[in-house]
Design a protein around this motif. Structure first.
Motif, PDB file in Angstrom:
ATOM      1  N   SER A   5      60.931  -1.709   6.573  1.00 47.92           N
ATOM      2  CA  SER A   5      62.588  -1.498   6.675  1.00 47.92           C
ATOM      3  C   SER A   5      62.644   0.002   6.200  1.00 47.92           C
ATOM      4  O   SER A   5      61.863   0.675   5.506  1.00 47.92           O
ATOM      5  CB  SER A   5      63.439  -2.449   5.943  1.00 47.92           C
ATOM      6  OG  SER A   5      62.834  -2.422   4.455  1.00 47.92           O
ATOM      7  N   ASN A   6      63.812   0.514   6.730  1.00 43.03           N
ATOM      8  CA  ASN A   6      64.002   2.040   6.146  1.00 43.03           C
ATOM      9  C   ASN A   6      64.310   2.076   4.839  1.00 43.03           C
ATOM     10  O   ASN A   6      64.933   1.407   4.177  1.00 43.03           O
ATOM     11  CB  ASN A   6      65.159   2.787   7.039  1.00 43.03           C
ATOM     12  CG  ASN A   6      66.338   1.872   7.230  1.00 43.03           C
ATOM     13  OD1 ASN A   6      66.459   0.700   7.291  1.00 43.03           O
ATOM     14  ND2 ASN A   6      67.468   2.467   7.212  1.00 43.03           N
ATOM     15  N   GLN A   7      63.937   3.258   4.186  1.00 44.87           N
ATOM     16  CA  GLN A   7      64.039   3.417   2.782  1.00 44.87           C
ATOM     17  C   GLN A   7      64.447   4.799   2.647  1.00 44.87           C
ATOM     18  O   GLN A   7      63.946   5.597   2.661  1.00 44.87           O
ATOM     19  CB  GLN A   7      62.332   3.368   2.258  1.00 44.87           C
ATOM     20  CG  GLN A   7      61.799   2.234   2.216  1.00 44.87           C
ATOM     21  CD  GLN A   7      62.528   0.844   1.457  1.00 44.87           C
ATOM     22  OE1 GLN A   7      62.838   1.190   0.324  1.00 44.87           O
ATOM     23  NE2 GLN A   7      62.921  -0.166   2.128  1.00 44.87           N
ATOM     24  N   GLU A   8      65.725   4.999   2.106  1.00 43.95           N
ATOM     25  CA  GLU A   8      66.596   6.248   1.784  1.00 43.95           C
ATOM     26  C   GLU A   8      66.407   6.700   0.720  1.00 43.95           C
ATOM     27  O   GLU A   8      65.885   6.151  -0.501  1.00 43.95           O
ATOM     28  CB  GLU A   8      68.019   5.868   2.425  1.00 43.95           C
ATOM     29  CG  GLU A   8      68.135   5.461   3.890  1.00 43.95           C
ATOM     30  CD  GLU A   8      69.550   5.389   4.258  1.00 43.95           C
ATOM     31  OE1 GLU A   8      70.401   5.557   3.426  1.00 43.95           O
ATOM     32  OE2 GLU A   8      69.560   5.289   5.462  1.00 43.95           O
ATOM     33  N   ASN A   9      66.492   8.149   0.414  1.00 43.78           N
ATOM     34  CA  ASN A   9      66.617   8.820  -0.656  1.00 43.78           C
ATOM     35  C   ASN A   9      67.826   9.730  -0.984  1.00 43.78           C
ATOM     36  O   ASN A   9      68.295  10.166   0.007  1.00 43.78           O
ATOM     37  CB  ASN A   9      65.434   9.679  -0.684  1.00 43.78           C
ATOM     38  CG  ASN A   9      64.825  10.058  -2.068  1.00 43.78           C
ATOM     39  OD1 ASN A   9      65.567  11.124  -2.541  1.00 43.78           O
ATOM     40  ND2 ASN A   9      63.916   9.566  -2.486  1.00 43.78           N
ATOM     41  N   TYR A  14      73.035   5.203   1.784  1.00 46.04           N
ATOM     42  CA  TYR A  14      73.524   6.443   2.408  1.00 46.04           C
ATOM     43  C   TYR A  14      74.253   6.275   3.486  1.00 46.04           C
ATOM     44  O   TYR A  14      75.447   6.721   3.943  1.00 46.04           O
ATOM     45  CB  TYR A  14      72.617   7.658   2.197  1.00 46.04           C
ATOM     46  CG  TYR A  14      72.313   7.633   0.654  1.00 46.04           C
ATOM     47  CD1 TYR A  14      73.171   7.961  -0.264  1.00 46.04           C
ATOM     48  CD2 TYR A  14      70.998   7.391   0.349  1.00 46.04           C
ATOM     49  CE1 TYR A  14      72.632   8.269  -1.656  1.00 46.04           C
ATOM     50  CE2 TYR A  14      70.558   7.345  -0.873  1.00 46.04           C
ATOM     51  CZ  TYR A  14      71.272   7.815  -1.916  1.00 46.04           C
ATOM     52  OH  TYR A  14      71.201   7.909  -3.211  1.00 46.04           O
ATOM     53  N   SER A  15      73.321   5.740   4.481  1.00 48.46           N
ATOM     54  CA  SER A  15      73.985   5.563   5.985  1.00 48.46           C
ATOM     55  C   SER A  15      74.342   4.192   6.297  1.00 48.46           C
ATOM     56  O   SER A  15      75.183   4.059   7.056  1.00 48.46           O
ATOM     57  CB  SER A  15      72.802   5.779   6.865  1.00 48.46           C
ATOM     58  OG  SER A  15      71.808   4.674   6.804  1.00 48.46           O
ATOM     59  N   GLN A  16      74.073   3.198   5.545  1.00 47.22           N
ATOM     60  CA  GLN A  16      74.378   1.722   5.653  1.00 47.22           C
ATOM     61  C   GLN A  16      73.878   1.221   6.976  1.00 47.22           C
ATOM     62  O   GLN A  16      74.684   0.625   7.693  1.00 47.22           O
ATOM     63  CB  GLN A  16      75.881   1.603   5.533  1.00 47.22           C
ATOM     64  CG  GLN A  16      76.559   1.364   4.107  1.00 47.22           C
ATOM     65  CD  GLN A  16      77.430   2.580   3.757  1.00 47.22           C
ATOM     66  OE1 GLN A  16      77.833   3.419   4.273  1.00 47.22           O
ATOM     67  NE2 GLN A  16      76.739   2.871   2.461  1.00 47.22           N
ATOM     68  N   PHE A  17      72.826   1.837   7.319  1.00 53.85           N
ATOM     69  CA  PHE A  17      72.443   1.567   8.629  1.00 53.85           C
ATOM     70  C   PHE A  17      70.914   1.011   8.719  1.00 53.85           C
ATOM     71  O   PHE A  17      69.951   1.868   8.064  1.00 53.85           O
ATOM     72  CB  PHE A  17      72.273   2.906   9.683  1.00 53.85           C
ATOM     73  CG  PHE A  17      72.021   2.598  11.162  1.00 53.85           C
ATOM     74  CD1 PHE A  17      72.829   2.094  12.043  1.00 53.85           C
ATOM     75  CD2 PHE A  17      70.664   2.910  11.411  1.00 53.85           C
ATOM     76  CE1 PHE A  17      72.466   1.936  13.375  1.00 53.85           C
ATOM     77  CE2 PHE A  17      70.304   2.724  13.081  1.00 53.85           C
ATOM     78  CZ  PHE A  17      71.138   2.108  13.675  1.00 53.85           C
ATOM     79  N   LYS A  18      70.948  -0.276   8.707  1.00 53.01           N
ATOM     80  CA  LYS A  18      69.541  -0.828   8.381  1.00 53.01           C
ATOM     81  C   LYS A  18      68.569  -1.196   9.434  1.00 53.01           C
ATOM     82  O   LYS A  18      69.233  -1.609  10.564  1.00 53.01           O
ATOM     83  CB  LYS A  18      69.866  -2.320   7.506  1.00 53.01           C
ATOM     84  CG  LYS A  18      70.802  -1.883   6.353  1.00 53.01           C
ATOM     85  CD  LYS A  18      71.044  -3.274   5.558  1.00 53.01           C
ATOM     86  CE  LYS A  18      71.560  -2.905   4.201  1.00 53.01           C
ATOM     87  NZ  LYS A  18      72.055  -4.018   3.554  1.00 53.01           N
ATOM     88  N   VAL A  19      67.471  -0.596   9.289  1.00 52.74           N
ATOM     89  CA  VAL A  19      66.484  -1.058  10.661  1.00 52.74           C
ATOM     90  C   VAL A  19      65.338  -1.771  10.055  1.00 52.74           C
ATOM     91  O   VAL A  19      64.769  -1.458   8.893  1.00 52.74           O
ATOM     92  CB  VAL A  19      65.985   0.496  11.116  1.00 52.74           C
ATOM     93  CG1 VAL A  19      65.077   0.198  12.346  1.00 52.74           C
ATOM     94  CG2 VAL A  19      67.197   1.523  11.185  1.00 52.74           C
ATOM     95  N   GLY A  20      64.835  -2.749  10.709  1.00 49.54           N
ATOM     96  CA  GLY A  20      63.694  -3.346  10.447  1.00 49.54           C
ATOM     97  C   GLY A  20      62.641  -3.478  11.628  1.00 49.54           C
ATOM     98  O   GLY A  20      62.991  -3.152  12.942  1.00 49.54           O
TER      99      GLY A  20
HETATM  100  N1  THU Z   1      66.254   5.068  11.192  1.00 45.54           N
HETATM  101  C1  THU Z   1      65.295   4.125  11.219  1.00 45.54           C
HETATM  102  O1  THU Z   1      64.688   3.386  10.339  1.00 45.54           O
HETATM  103  N2  THU Z   1      64.330   4.202  12.439  1.00 45.54           N
HETATM  104  C2  THU Z   1      64.989   4.927  13.390  1.00 45.54           C
HETATM  105  O2  THU Z   1      63.987   5.114  14.381  1.00 45.54           O
HETATM  106  C3  THU Z   1      66.185   5.680  13.229  1.00 45.54           C
HETATM  107  C4  THU Z   1      66.754   5.871  12.051  1.00 45.54           C
HETATM  108  C5  THU Z   1      67.116   4.988   9.592  1.00 45.54           C
HETATM  109  C6  THU Z   1      66.794   6.319   9.037  1.00 45.54           C
HETATM  110  C7  THU Z   1      67.924   6.335   8.214  1.00 45.54           C
HETATM  111  O3  THU Z   1      67.737   5.424   7.003  1.00 45.54           O
HETATM  112  C8  THU Z   1      68.873   5.513   8.965  1.00 45.54           C
HETATM  113  O4  THU Z   1      68.252   4.767   9.947  1.00 45.54           O
HETATM  114  C9  THU Z   1      69.969   6.340   9.739  1.00 45.54           C
HETATM  115  O5  THU Z   1      69.636   7.329  10.348  1.00 45.54           O
END
Ligand code: THU
Length: 160
Positions: free
Chosen positions: A61-65, A41-47
């Motif tokens: 890693s972030n897990q969206e829904n 959904y965000s295409q914003f990946k965090v590790g």
């Molecule tokens: N996100 C993280 O994983 N860590 C943060 O501290 C900020 C945001 C993720 C949540 C969501 O899946 C995506 O980044 C966009 O907000």
């Protein structure tokens, strides 16, 4: 009336090359787990990679829904996993990296407010500061020597 001033201090590394080998390795593991994020959904990946005092490294890693608030940030995936499987271990260091699929993230990406509050819980529980290193996809790395720098006036158990 009086004024209270609270200062926060961070070290800024110009890039990962400037980090110690230990932190470079931890950040490299954060990068690898970041690539496995589920972020359609965000295409914003965090590790996030945690180093524990028992020598273990725990990753998240972030897990969206589709129901957006049901997703979870990388940092909390990692710390809750660590708290579940090694409840007695202390978290010594956390490395965080974020990358967008749509544009290159050069700014250091700090943990969100909910993650700060969650990390605070563990720092207080273990009574030992947690070092937090965070970066984007490339560029500067910020180091906070404790979660306290990131969350002044934190709410914690002493208020309960
Ligand atoms: N996100 C993280 O994983 N860590 C943060 O501290 C900020 C945001 C993720 C949540 C969501 O899946 C995506 O980044 C966009 O907000």
């Amino acid at each position: 009336m009086k004024e209270i001033n609270i200062t926060s201090s961070f070290l800024v590394y110009s890039g990962i090359e400037e980090l110690s080998e230990e932190i470079q390795s931890l950040m490299a593991q954060a990068v690898e787990i970041r690539k496995k994020a589920y972020a359609p959904y965000s295409q914003f990946k965090v590790g996030a990679a945690l180093l524990l005092d028992n020598g273990k490294i725990v990753l998240g890693s972030n897990q969206e829904n589709a129901a957006y608030p049901s997703g979870l940030c990388a940092e909390r995936v990692a710390i809750f996993h660590a708290g579940s499987i090694y409840p007695e271990a202390k978290i010594l260091k956390i490395a965080i990296t974020a990358a967008s699929d749509t544009n290159q993230t050069t700014a250091p990406i700090p943990p969100c407010g909910s993650c700060r509050q969650s990390i605070a819980e563990y720092e207080i529980k273990q009574d030992t500061p947690i070092e937090i290193y965070f970066m984007g996809e490339i560029g500067e790395v910020y180091k906070s020597a404790s979660l306290k720098n990131l969350l002044p006036f934190m709410f914690d158990k002493k208020f309960l």
